[in-house]
Structure formats: structure tokens, C-alpha cells
Design a protein around this motif. Structure first.
Motif, PDB file in Angstrom:
ATOM      1  N   GLY A   1       2.298  -4.179   3.701  1.00  7.09           N
ATOM      2  CA  GLY A   1       2.044  -5.180   2.682  1.00  7.09           C
ATOM      3  C   GLY A   1       0.560  -5.361   2.441  1.00  7.09           C
ATOM      4  O   GLY A   1      -0.239  -5.342   3.382  1.00  7.09           O
ATOM      5  N   CYS A   2       0.175  -5.519   1.182  1.00  8.82           N
ATOM      6  CA  CYS A   2      -1.241  -5.682   0.836  1.00  8.82           C
ATOM      7  C   CYS A   2      -1.708  -7.105   1.126  1.00  8.82           C
ATOM      8  O   CYS A   2      -0.929  -8.058   1.089  1.00  8.82           O
ATOM      9  N   LYS A   3      -2.995  -7.224   1.361  1.00 10.75           N
ATOM     10  CA  LYS A   3      -3.595  -8.539   1.521  1.00 10.75           C
ATOM     11  C   LYS A   3      -3.874  -9.126   0.137  1.00 10.75           C
ATOM     12  O   LYS A   3      -3.869  -8.416  -0.872  1.00 10.75           O
ATOM     13  N   ALA A   4      -4.120 -10.424   0.098  1.00 10.54           N
ATOM     14  CA  ALA A   4      -4.434 -11.082  -1.167  1.00 10.54           C
ATOM     15  C   ALA A   4      -5.621 -10.407  -1.838  1.00 10.54           C
ATOM     16  O   ALA A   4      -6.636 -10.131  -1.189  1.00 10.54           O
ATOM     17  N   GLY A   5      -5.481 -10.119  -3.131  1.00 15.24           N
ATOM     18  CA  GLY A   5      -6.567  -9.492  -3.876  1.00 15.24           C
ATOM     19  C   GLY A   5      -6.583  -7.982  -3.815  1.00 15.24           C
ATOM     20  O   GLY A   5      -7.380  -7.335  -4.503  1.00 15.24           O
ATOM     21  N   GLN A   6      -5.697  -7.386  -3.025  1.00 13.78           N
ATOM     22  CA  GLN A   6      -5.647  -5.937  -2.905  1.00 13.78           C
ATOM     23  C   GLN A   6      -4.612  -5.373  -3.881  1.00 13.78           C
ATOM     24  O   GLN A   6      -3.512  -5.913  -4.015  1.00 13.78           O
ATOM     25  N   VAL A   7      -4.953  -4.305  -4.564  1.00 20.58           N
ATOM     26  CA  VAL A   7      -4.046  -3.683  -5.534  1.00 20.58           C
ATOM     27  C   VAL A   7      -3.107  -2.716  -4.815  1.00 20.58           C
ATOM     28  O   VAL A   7      -3.522  -1.944  -3.949  1.00 20.58           O
ATOM     29  N   GLY A   8      -1.830  -2.762  -5.158  1.00 26.85           N
ATOM     30  CA  GLY A   8      -0.861  -1.850  -4.557  1.00 26.85           C
ATOM     31  C   GLY A   8       0.329  -1.647  -5.461  1.00 26.85           C
ATOM     32  O   GLY A   8       0.307  -2.024  -6.639  1.00 26.85           O
ATOM     33  N   GLU A   9       1.381  -1.037  -4.923  1.00 24.62           N
ATOM     34  CA  GLU A   9       2.609  -0.833  -5.680  1.00 24.62           C
ATOM     35  C   GLU A   9       3.431  -2.120  -5.708  1.00 24.62           C
ATOM     36  O   GLU A   9       3.386  -2.921  -4.779  1.00 24.62           O
ATOM     37  N   ILE A  10       4.208  -2.277  -6.781  1.00 24.43           N
ATOM     38  CA  ILE A  10       5.124  -3.421  -6.893  1.00 24.43           C
ATOM     39  C   ILE A  10       6.479  -2.991  -6.340  1.00 24.43           C
ATOM     40  O   ILE A  10       7.098  -2.060  -6.862  1.00 24.43           O
TER      41      ILE A  10
ATOM     42  N   ASN B   1      15.437   3.090  -1.227  1.00 23.12           N
ATOM     43  CA  ASN B   1      15.639   2.708   0.167  1.00 23.12           C
ATOM     44  C   ASN B   1      14.331   2.583   0.950  1.00 23.12           C
ATOM     45  O   ASN B   1      14.309   2.703   2.175  1.00 23.12           O
ATOM     46  N   ALA B   2      13.246   2.340   0.208  1.00 23.08           N
ATOM     47  CA  ALA B   2      11.958   2.112   0.882  1.00 23.08           C
ATOM     48  C   ALA B   2      11.989   0.743   1.559  1.00 23.08           C
ATOM     49  O   ALA B   2      12.673  -0.172   1.105  1.00 23.08           O
ATOM     50  N   TYR B   3      11.283   0.603   2.658  1.00 21.57           N
ATOM     51  CA  TYR B   3      11.250  -0.675   3.366  1.00 21.57           C
ATOM     52  C   TYR B   3       9.912  -0.826   4.079  1.00 21.57           C
ATOM     53  O   TYR B   3       9.235   0.158   4.385  1.00 21.57           O
ATOM     54  N   LEU B   4       9.541  -2.061   4.328  1.00 23.38           N
ATOM     55  CA  LEU B   4       8.285  -2.359   5.024  1.00 23.38           C
ATOM     56  C   LEU B   4       8.461  -2.184   6.522  1.00 23.38           C
ATOM     57  O   LEU B   4       9.495  -2.534   7.059  1.00 23.38           O
TER      58      LEU B   4
ATOM     59  N   ASP C   1       0.872  -1.178   0.000  1.00 24.06           N
ATOM     60  CA  ASP C   1       0.000   0.000   0.000  1.00 24.06           C
ATOM     61  C   ASP C   1       0.908   1.227   0.000  1.00 24.06           C
ATOM     62  O   ASP C   1       1.680   1.434   0.952  1.00 24.06           O
ATOM     63  N   PRO C   2       0.854   2.070  -1.043  1.00 26.27           N
ATOM     64  CA  PRO C   2       1.791   3.198  -1.129  1.00 26.27           C
ATOM     65  C   PRO C   2       1.560   4.277  -0.086  1.00 26.27           C
ATOM     66  O   PRO C   2       2.453   5.104   0.157  1.00 26.27           O
ATOM     67  N   ASP C   3       0.393   4.284   0.534  1.00 21.24           N
ATOM     68  CA  ASP C   3       0.101   5.300   1.550  1.00 21.24           C
ATOM     69  C   ASP C   3       0.559   4.883   2.935  1.00 21.24           C
ATOM     70  O   ASP C   3       1.083   5.686   3.705  1.00 21.24           O
ATOM     71  N   THR C   4       0.372   3.595   3.252  1.00 24.84           N
ATOM     72  CA  THR C   4       0.712   3.117   4.595  1.00 24.84           C
ATOM     73  C   THR C   4       2.051   2.388   4.659  1.00 24.84           C
ATOM     74  O   THR C   4       2.578   2.154   5.740  1.00 24.84           O
ATOM     75  N   TRP C   5       2.604   2.010   3.473  1.00 23.38           N
ATOM     76  CA  TRP C   5       3.829   1.219   3.401  1.00 23.38           C
ATOM     77  C   TRP C   5       3.666  -0.123   4.115  1.00 23.38           C
ATOM     78  O   TRP C   5       4.612  -0.688   4.641  1.00 23.38           O
TER      79      TRP C   5
END
Length: 421
Positions: free
Chosen positions: A386-395, A418-421, A380-384
Motif C-alpha cells: 500500500g502507498c503512503k499518503a501523497g504517493q502515486v500508485g495503482e488503483i 486475484n491480486a492482494y496486498l 505500488d505496482p512493483d512491490t504490491w
């Protein structure tokens, strides 16, 4: 090192053929490619360019390849660029060239004597380039090859700057190392199942990562010939691309979606009747959205020429990952799934039955599994998070293919690399 290995064991084998409309094709073997690259490298070393940026100003052709390899042999940082056909008429490409020159601030520029005359005639339009030392291939006498000194480099050494397209922002120079190129070449080799008997055919621009790495460096990596032509030659007459595959029995060739669409629109039934595409085993496509309808229409229209649906190999990549991130497996039909278009607009991927035919249904093409040694997560580009299955986000991608950041762009590098989860 790889090219010198080819020159030692395959000295007389053709490394590259450049097709020229209305003139004799240019050919060069591995032995001559190595010798001329060493000559150019010696010139650059004598001018003090080792470790510094060198802007390449060439039309597509063997000279472009020689100049690029000469930079690597000299330990320089190659900066592939596009030489406008007319400095007065091609304003878009001139602006791009000036933008790259201003960003890279190269120590030198390498071109041919005739092109240098046109560059100097452009005069005031190239004020950003006045401080650059201009050198020509004609300055690289053949006798210089024996004076070449092998540079001290390793996998962390910067090889070239791959400038982004600049379609949505100013072009940024992606810093590609020798290690990045080698890892990427191995990934392509595994994904495309290449071998020395492979024959690559391409019209892709040599200043673009798909053309430079995928269509020029990759054949050298595996030791097969590269059959090349100018992008303009293809755009003026798309038939030339498939005609070259037919003539040279090309096994690997690819392009963005639009190129296949152009073939569908411009190649006549009479021209199709002259084509034999049975040798074409990997028709890769990427660099822009891949349309399921295009895959289906192209397969149908060129079936009589021997083209099979499993020849298509959809793939995904980007300059920041050197080139390839993922690719469909060879000899497997492209994966096409139908999704709810309304749900996609709300960032949810809901698969529906393929039989559903409405404005709410959209077909998407899969780009295959991730190359070995890389990791991909959807974020999720807003929250950084990881997306759940079926959710659209950044690669988000990590691995040895990932380059070293943007040249002279520390803030953009920090944000993107240098982005990280």
C-alpha cells in the motif's frame, strides 16, 4: 424481473425514444419492450441457446436493446458488439468484430434480416464466424411471447461479456453477472440521485459499458425514459446532443471529456442561442482524463443557456468494475486541485497553491468519493504494498461491482482479479 415489474405497473409508459435524423423517432413502451423481449427469448430457447453466448450484430437503436434484453430473458450470455457500417471500408471495426468473435466463440449471432444479407456478402472476411448459427429478429414472431419459459438464474449467473476497448491490447471479454449489474445500478442511483421523473439523454455507443449500462439499463432500473441517438449523429453534428437535452428536458446526460470539447469547438453562437440547459442537473464525465480547463470553458460558454458549474459530475469507473467506482456528489461543484507536475512525474502528489502559474503546475479533477460497498486502495505496482499518503500508485478496487474475470483468459484473470496486498 425489474423490466417485468415495469411492464406490469407502467405498461404504457415510454421506456425508450431513439432519435433519427430525417425520420420519425422510434418509441417503445415498457409493455411492448417486455413482450418483444419474451418473443426473442423464446426463439433463442427453441434454438438451444440458453446458457450459451449470443453475439449481437446491430446498429445503435431499439433493435439493439430488444436483442440484448431477449438474451437476458432467455438465460443466454449476451455479447454486445458493433456492426460495421461497411465491411469493406470500416476495417478497424471489422477487425474488432472478428477479434471478439474469435475470443467469445458464440453459439449464435442475432441480427436483422437486412444486416444478415450484408454479413453474408462479406463472405471470406468473416471466416471466424462461419460456425455461428445466425438468427434474425424477424424470426421472433410476436406469438412466441406466450411460449416464453423463465430461465433459472440468480445473481451469480453470467449476463453478458463486456469487451474492453482493445486500444492497447486485444479486446478481453469481462464477465458481468446479473448481481454485478444490480449492485452497479444501485450505486449509480445513489450517486446520481435518480428518480422515476429523471430523463436520461445519451448518444454513447450501446456496445460500450458507459452507453449500455449507464444510458440504457440504468433508466430501466429506475423506471424513467431513455432518450437515445446514434454516436454518428452526435459526431457529425454535436449540436444534436444538447438540442435533445433542450427538447426533452433531459436531467442526466454525460460523455467523455472529448465530447464536451467537441461541443465547444463545433456549436456556433447562433446554435447556443437556441439551447435551454436548465433542466440538466447531472452532466457526468469519465472514461478518459477529465480536463479542468474543459469544465471551466464549457461552464463559461454555456452559462447563457442555463448551464451551472455544479451540474458537472466527474466520475471514475471501468469495465472490470461493471461501470462506476466513484463519483462527485450531485449539486457540488467539481473538486479541482493544483499539483506540482514535476513531482507527479516522480510519483508524488504535492499540492501547491492554485495561483501558481507555470509549466510545473497542473490542475487535476477529483472523481468523488467511492461508491458505498466498495473499497479502494492505492498500491505500488512493483512491490504490491500500500502507498503512503501523497504517493502515486495503482488503483485497486474490491466490492460487489467487481466482475468475474476475463472470458477464457485464466492467466489474465488471475493477474488482474486475484491480486492482494
Amino acid at each position: 424481473d425489474i423490466l417485468q415489474e415495469r411492464a406490469h405497473w407502467q405498461k404504457q409508459r415510454v421506456a425508450c425514444v431513439f432519435l433519427q435524423e430525417g425520420a420519425s423517432d422510434e418509441r417503445i413502451c415498457y409493455g411492448e419492450l417486455d413482450r418483444r423481449a419474451r418473443s426473442i427469448a423464446t426463439l433463442l430457447q427453441q434454438k438451444g441457446a440458453t446458457g450459451k453466448g449470443v453475439l449481437l450484430l446491430f446498429a445503435p437503436g431499439i433493435n439493439y436493446i430488444l436483442a440484448f434484453l431477449g438474451c437476458l430473458y432467455a438465460g443466454c450470455v449476451a455479447i454486445p458488439s458493433y456492426l460495421p457500417r461497411s465491411f469493406r471500408q470500416d476495417k478497424v471495426m471489422l477487425r474488432r468484430l472478428l477479434s471478439i468473435a474469435a475470443s467469445a466463440r458464440p453459439f449464435a449471432a442475432l441480427s436483422t434480416a437486412s444486416s444478415l444479407t450484408a454479413i453474408r456478402e462479406a463472405g471470406s472476411q468473416l471466416t471466424e464466424m462461419h460456425a455461428i448459427q445466425f438468427l434474425t429478429l424477424e424470426d421472433a414472431d410476436d406469438t412466441l411471447a406466450e411460449q416464453w419459459s423463465r430461465p433459472v438464474i440468480d445473481e451469480t449467473t453470467l449476463a453478458f461479456l463486456q469487451y474492453t476497448s482493445g486500444s492497447t491490447a486485444q479486446p478481453k471479454g469481462v464477465m458481468v453477472t446479473h448481481g454485478n449489474i444490480l449492485h452497479n445500478s444501485q450505486h449509480i442511483h445513489e450517486c446520481f440521485e435518480t428518480e422515476p421523473e429523471t430523463r436520461g439523454v445519451s448518444w454513447l455507443p450501446p456496445y460500450h459499458d458507459m452507453g449500455l449500462i449507464g444510458s440504457i439499463l440504468q433508466p430501466f432500473y429506475i423506471g424513467c425514459p431513455a432518450i437515445l441517438m446514434s454516436p454518428v449523429s452526435f459526431l457529425q453534428r454535436p449540436y444534436r446532443w444538447l438540442q435533445a437535452i433542450t427538447k426533452y428536458k433531459g436531467t442526466i446526460s454525460g460523455a467523455p471529456n472529448f465530447a464536451y470539447e467537441l461541443c465547444l469547438r463545433k456549436i456556433t453562437p447562433e446554435q447556443r442561442a437556441t439551447l435551454d440547459l436548465r433542466s440538466w442537473k447531472v452532466a457526468y464525465t469519465g472514461a478518459e482524463p477529465i480536463r479542468a480547463q474543459m469544465l471551466q470553458r464549457f461552464t463559461h460558454e454555456f452559462a447563457a443557456c442555463g448551464f451551472q458549474p455544479e451540474y458537472f459530475l466527474p466520475c471514475y469507473g471501468l469495465a472490470e468494475a461493471t461501470l462506476i467506482v466513484s463519483g462527485q456528489r450531485v449539486s457540488a461543484r467539481p473538486t479541482i486541485r493544483t499539483f506540482d507536475a514535476i513531482a507527479l512525474q516522480k510519483n508524488y502528489a504535492c499540492q501547491i497553491e492554485a495561483s501558481v502559474c507555470s509549466d510545473a503546475a497542473i490542475e487535476l479533477v477529483g472523481c468523488g468519493p467511492v461508491a458505498r460497498g466498495q473499497e479502494v486502495v492505492i498500491v505500488d505496482p512493483d512491490t504490491w504494498q500500500g502507498c503512503k499518503a501523497g504517493q502515486v500508485g495503482e488503483i485497486w478496487v474490491s466490492g460487489p461491482n467487481i466482475t468475474q474475470g476475463y472470458w477464457q483468459e485464466p492467466q489474465e484473470t488471475e493477474k488482474t482479479f486475484n491480486a492482494y496486498l
